[in-house]
Design a protein around this motif. Structure first.
Motif, PDB file in Angstrom:
ATOM      1  N   VAL A  11       0.840  -1.205   0.000  1.00 52.69           N
ATOM      2  CA  VAL A  11       0.000   0.000   0.000  1.00 52.69           C
ATOM      3  C   VAL A  11       0.873   1.252   0.000  1.00 52.69           C
ATOM      4  O   VAL A  11       0.639   2.198  -0.764  1.00 52.69           O
ATOM      5  CB  VAL A  11      -0.975  -0.012   1.211  1.00 52.69           C
ATOM      6  CG1 VAL A  11      -1.581   1.363   1.443  1.00 52.69           C
ATOM      7  CG2 VAL A  11      -2.054  -1.067   1.008  1.00 52.69           C
ATOM      8  N   GLU A  12       1.899   1.245   0.832  1.00 50.18           N
ATOM      9  CA  GLU A  12       2.826   2.382   0.921  1.00 50.18           C
ATOM     10  C   GLU A  12       3.471   2.660  -0.441  1.00 50.18           C
ATOM     11  O   GLU A  12       3.540   3.811  -0.882  1.00 50.18           O
ATOM     12  CB  GLU A  12       3.891   2.020   1.962  1.00 50.18           C
ATOM     13  CG  GLU A  12       4.896   3.070   2.277  1.00 50.18           C
ATOM     14  CD  GLU A  12       5.898   2.534   3.303  1.00 50.18           C
ATOM     15  OE1 GLU A  12       7.091   2.459   2.965  1.00 50.18           O
ATOM     16  OE2 GLU A  12       5.476   2.175   4.427  1.00 50.18           O
ATOM     17  N   VAL A  13       3.916   1.616  -1.115  1.00 48.40           N
ATOM     18  CA  VAL A  13       4.550   1.757  -2.432  1.00 48.40           C
ATOM     19  C   VAL A  13       3.553   2.322  -3.447  1.00 48.40           C
ATOM     20  O   VAL A  13       3.875   3.249  -4.202  1.00 48.40           O
ATOM     21  CB  VAL A  13       5.127   0.394  -2.907  1.00 48.40           C
ATOM     22  CG1 VAL A  13       5.505   0.433  -4.384  1.00 48.40           C
ATOM     23  CG2 VAL A  13       6.329   0.013  -2.054  1.00 48.40           C
ATOM     24  N   MET A  14       2.325   1.799  -3.466  1.00 44.80           N
ATOM     25  CA  MET A  14       1.321   2.288  -4.431  1.00 44.80           C
ATOM     26  C   MET A  14       0.917   3.733  -4.141  1.00 44.80           C
ATOM     27  O   MET A  14       0.685   4.504  -5.070  1.00 44.80           O
ATOM     28  CB  MET A  14       0.103   1.377  -4.447  1.00 44.80           C
ATOM     29  CG  MET A  14       0.375   0.027  -5.108  1.00 44.80           C
ATOM     30  SD  MET A  14      -1.126  -0.953  -5.351  1.00 44.80           S
ATOM     31  CE  MET A  14      -1.577  -1.331  -3.655  1.00 44.80           C
ATOM     32  N   ARG A  15       0.843   4.108  -2.888  1.00 42.01           N
ATOM     33  CA  ARG A  15       0.480   5.500  -2.535  1.00 42.01           C
ATOM     34  C   ARG A  15       1.531   6.487  -3.030  1.00 42.01           C
ATOM     35  O   ARG A  15       1.239   7.653  -3.265  1.00 42.01           O
ATOM     36  CB  ARG A  15       0.289   5.636  -1.025  1.00 42.01           C
ATOM     37  CG  ARG A  15      -1.030   5.046  -0.585  1.00 42.01           C
ATOM     38  CD  ARG A  15      -1.474   5.534   0.780  1.00 42.01           C
ATOM     39  NE  ARG A  15      -2.791   4.980   1.067  1.00 42.01           N
ATOM     40  CZ  ARG A  15      -3.109   4.330   2.174  1.00 42.01           C
ATOM     41  NH1 ARG A  15      -2.219   4.171   3.132  1.00 42.01           N
ATOM     42  NH2 ARG A  15      -4.321   3.848   2.330  1.00 42.01           N
ATOM     43  N   LYS A  16       2.763   6.017  -3.188  1.00 39.10           N
ATOM     44  CA  LYS A  16       3.848   6.864  -3.700  1.00 39.10           C
ATOM     45  C   LYS A  16       3.974   6.778  -5.230  1.00 39.10           C
ATOM     46  O   LYS A  16       4.945   7.270  -5.796  1.00 39.10           O
ATOM     47  CB  LYS A  16       5.177   6.446  -3.063  1.00 39.10           C
ATOM     48  CG  LYS A  16       5.236   6.749  -1.574  1.00 39.10           C
ATOM     49  CD  LYS A  16       6.546   6.268  -0.983  1.00 39.10           C
ATOM     50  CE  LYS A  16       6.611   6.558   0.514  1.00 39.10           C
ATOM     51  NZ  LYS A  16       7.778   5.940   1.141  1.00 39.10           N
ATOM     52  N   GLY A  17       3.019   6.102  -5.882  1.00 44.26           N
ATOM     53  CA  GLY A  17       3.049   5.989  -7.340  1.00 44.26           C
ATOM     54  C   GLY A  17       3.844   4.810  -7.853  1.00 44.26           C
ATOM     55  O   GLY A  17       4.132   4.738  -9.049  1.00 44.26           O
ATOM     56  N   VAL A  19       4.874   0.598  -8.459  1.00 46.08           N
ATOM     57  CA  VAL A  19       4.270  -0.580  -9.085  1.00 46.08           C
ATOM     58  C   VAL A  19       4.656  -1.815  -8.276  1.00 46.08           C
ATOM     59  O   VAL A  19       5.809  -1.949  -7.852  1.00 46.08           O
ATOM     60  CB  VAL A  19       4.749  -0.722 -10.552  1.00 46.08           C
ATOM     61  CG1 VAL A  19       4.220  -1.986 -11.191  1.00 46.08           C
ATOM     62  CG2 VAL A  19       4.326   0.511 -11.363  1.00 46.08           C
ATOM     63  N   ILE A  20       3.691  -2.712  -8.063  1.00 45.00           N
ATOM     64  CA  ILE A  20       3.929  -3.929  -7.292  1.00 45.00           C
ATOM     65  C   ILE A  20       3.625  -5.181  -8.115  1.00 45.00           C
ATOM     66  O   ILE A  20       2.915  -5.120  -9.117  1.00 45.00           O
ATOM     67  CB  ILE A  20       3.061  -3.955  -5.999  1.00 45.00           C
ATOM     68  CG1 ILE A  20       1.562  -4.031  -6.332  1.00 45.00           C
ATOM     69  CG2 ILE A  20       3.371  -2.742  -5.125  1.00 45.00           C
ATOM     70  CD1 ILE A  20       0.663  -4.338  -5.131  1.00 45.00           C
ATOM     71  N   LEU A  21       4.177  -6.295  -7.654  1.00 41.55           N
ATOM     72  CA  LEU A  21       3.788  -7.627  -8.139  1.00 41.55           C
ATOM     73  C   LEU A  21       3.078  -8.277  -6.965  1.00 41.55           C
ATOM     74  O   LEU A  21       3.596  -8.257  -5.844  1.00 41.55           O
ATOM     75  CB  LEU A  21       5.020  -8.458  -8.507  1.00 41.55           C
ATOM     76  CG  LEU A  21       5.619  -8.224  -9.887  1.00 41.55           C
ATOM     77  CD1 LEU A  21       6.953  -8.961 -10.003  1.00 41.55           C
ATOM     78  CD2 LEU A  21       4.687  -8.664 -10.978  1.00 41.55           C
ATOM     79  N   CYS A  32      -0.906  -1.253  -9.504  1.00 40.42           N
ATOM     80  CA  CYS A  32      -0.606   0.119  -9.109  1.00 40.42           C
ATOM     81  C   CYS A  32      -1.928   0.811  -8.806  1.00 40.42           C
ATOM     82  O   CYS A  32      -3.001   0.234  -8.989  1.00 40.42           O
ATOM     83  CB  CYS A  32       0.147   0.871 -10.215  1.00 40.42           C
ATOM     84  SG  CYS A  32      -0.853   1.249 -11.662  1.00 40.42           S
ATOM     85  N   ASP A  33      -1.833   2.043  -8.375  1.00 39.26           N
ATOM     86  CA  ASP A  33      -2.996   2.876  -8.115  1.00 39.26           C
ATOM     87  C   ASP A  33      -3.708   3.150  -9.440  1.00 39.26           C
ATOM     88  O   ASP A  33      -3.159   3.793 -10.333  1.00 39.26           O
ATOM     89  CB  ASP A  33      -2.514   4.189  -7.473  1.00 39.26           C
ATOM     90  CG  ASP A  33      -3.620   5.180  -7.178  1.00 39.26           C
ATOM     91  OD1 ASP A  33      -4.769   4.999  -7.626  1.00 39.26           O
ATOM     92  OD2 ASP A  33      -3.314   6.169  -6.476  1.00 39.26           O
ATOM     93  N   ALA A  34      -4.947   2.695  -9.555  1.00 37.03           N
ATOM     94  CA  ALA A  34      -5.709   2.847 -10.799  1.00 37.03           C
ATOM     95  C   ALA A  34      -6.164   4.279 -11.048  1.00 37.03           C
ATOM     96  O   ALA A  34      -6.704   4.578 -12.110  1.00 37.03           O
ATOM     97  CB  ALA A  34      -6.916   1.908 -10.778  1.00 37.03           C
ATOM     98  N   THR A  35      -5.916   5.178 -10.097  1.00 32.46           N
ATOM     99  CA  THR A  35      -6.278   6.581 -10.286  1.00 32.46           C
ATOM    100  C   THR A  35      -5.057   7.442 -10.625  1.00 32.46           C
ATOM    101  O   THR A  35      -5.186   8.639 -10.818  1.00 32.46           O
ATOM    102  CB  THR A  35      -6.973   7.160  -9.024  1.00 32.46           C
ATOM    103  OG1 THR A  35      -6.027   7.217  -7.946  1.00 32.46           O
ATOM    104  CG2 THR A  35      -8.176   6.325  -8.618  1.00 32.46           C
ATOM    105  N   ASN A  36      -3.888   6.839 -10.707  1.00 30.08           N
ATOM    106  CA  ASN A  36      -2.636   7.560 -10.931  1.00 30.08           C
ATOM    107  C   ASN A  36      -2.119   7.268 -12.346  1.00 30.08           C
ATOM    108  O   ASN A  36      -1.597   6.185 -12.618  1.00 30.08           O
ATOM    109  CB  ASN A  36      -1.612   7.119  -9.875  1.00 30.08           C
ATOM    110  CG  ASN A  36      -0.285   7.819 -10.007  1.00 30.08           C
ATOM    111  OD1 ASN A  36       0.167   8.171 -11.093  1.00 30.08           O
ATOM    112  ND2 ASN A  36       0.388   8.001  -8.879  1.00 30.08           N
ATOM    113  N   VAL A 156       9.727  -3.774 -11.102  1.00 33.99           N
ATOM    114  CA  VAL A 156       8.722  -3.197 -10.199  1.00 33.99           C
ATOM    115  C   VAL A 156       9.381  -2.642  -8.930  1.00 33.99           C
ATOM    116  O   VAL A 156      10.537  -2.926  -8.641  1.00 33.99           O
ATOM    117  CB  VAL A 156       7.629  -4.232  -9.828  1.00 33.99           C
ATOM    118  CG1 VAL A 156       6.904  -4.716 -11.083  1.00 33.99           C
ATOM    119  CG2 VAL A 156       8.194  -5.395  -9.048  1.00 33.99           C
ATOM    120  N   ASP A 157       8.571  -1.905  -8.161  1.00 31.72           N
ATOM    121  CA  ASP A 157       9.078  -1.278  -6.947  1.00 31.72           C
ATOM    122  C   ASP A 157       8.948  -2.165  -5.711  1.00 31.72           C
ATOM    123  O   ASP A 157       9.640  -1.955  -4.723  1.00 31.72           O
ATOM    124  CB  ASP A 157       8.340   0.041  -6.702  1.00 31.72           C
ATOM    125  CG  ASP A 157       8.517   0.992  -7.875  1.00 31.72           C
ATOM    126  OD1 ASP A 157       9.667   1.385  -8.142  1.00 31.72           O
ATOM    127  OD2 ASP A 157       7.512   1.320  -8.531  1.00 31.72           O
TER     128      ASP A 157
END
Length: 189
Positions: A11-17, A19-21, A32-36, A156-157
């Motif tokens: 969640v922390e990684v996605m809030r910063k923009g 990408v995760i696996l 990732c965040d679908a709104t970003n 990915v991040d």
């Protein structure tokens, strides 16, 4: 690492923009965040996929899904409730999502996940999460963590720890398009 710590980090990684696996109710996904829009652009680049091809989003509940779809027909709720396997629905009239995630015709593919890890991840994130298969476009989807290409792992991040040990078959979701007028089309069984 506990599941809770894993979700918190993702969640922390996605809030910063970032990408995760992560493991989903189907195959492993790139998320990732679908709104970003910038994060969504990163996902297209990682997958080496043309951004004219839409991506799927996961949410944790019908309440959350309604924040991103305008005028979903009643039949869509019935289809999702009666589905016996993970089912993605393509809805008309997407709202409040990254513009590069929404198809040219204004539609979006969304799925309410019931799998514990991805459901909790979506709940904690409080927004839709992109969920495209963890593979380079044109290659087979990663059913399990061990199937993920090294190139993706490095691109990915954050890579979630939960469910990495699994070695069982997973298949992509069914995809059904439901038009605003209630017309139904099966895209993938």
């Amino acid at each position: 690492m506990t599941r809770e710590e894993d979700i918190k980090k993702a969640v922390e990684v996605m809030r910063k923009g970032g990408v995760i696996l992560y493991p989903t109710d189907t195959v492993w996904g790139i998320g990732c965040d679908a709104t970003n829009a910038e994060a969504v652009a990163k996902v297209y680049a990682i997958k080496k996929r043309d951004d004219s091809k839409a991506l799927i989003c996961l949410v944790d509940s019908d309440v959350r899904l309604q924040r991103y779809i305008r005028n979903a027909p009643e039949v869509a709720w019935q289809v999702m409730e009666l589905a016996t396997k993970p089912t993605t629905v393509i809805f008309d009239n997407a709202v409040n999502l990254a513009s590069n995630l929404v198809a040219e015709d204004g539609s979006i593919a969304m799925r309410i996940t019931q799998e514990p890890f991805s459901k909790e991840l979506c709940y904690r994130f409080q927004k839709p999460i992109v969920s495209t298969s963890a593979n380079i476009s044109g290659q087979p989807a990663a059913e399990n963590y061990r199937d993920i290409d090294e190139e993706l792992l490095n691109a990915v991040d954050y890579v979630c720890y939960s469910r990495r040990q699994e070695k069982q078959p997973h298949t992509p979701s069914s995809i059904i398009r439901i038009r605003e007028d209630g017309q139904v089309e099966i895209i993938r069984k």
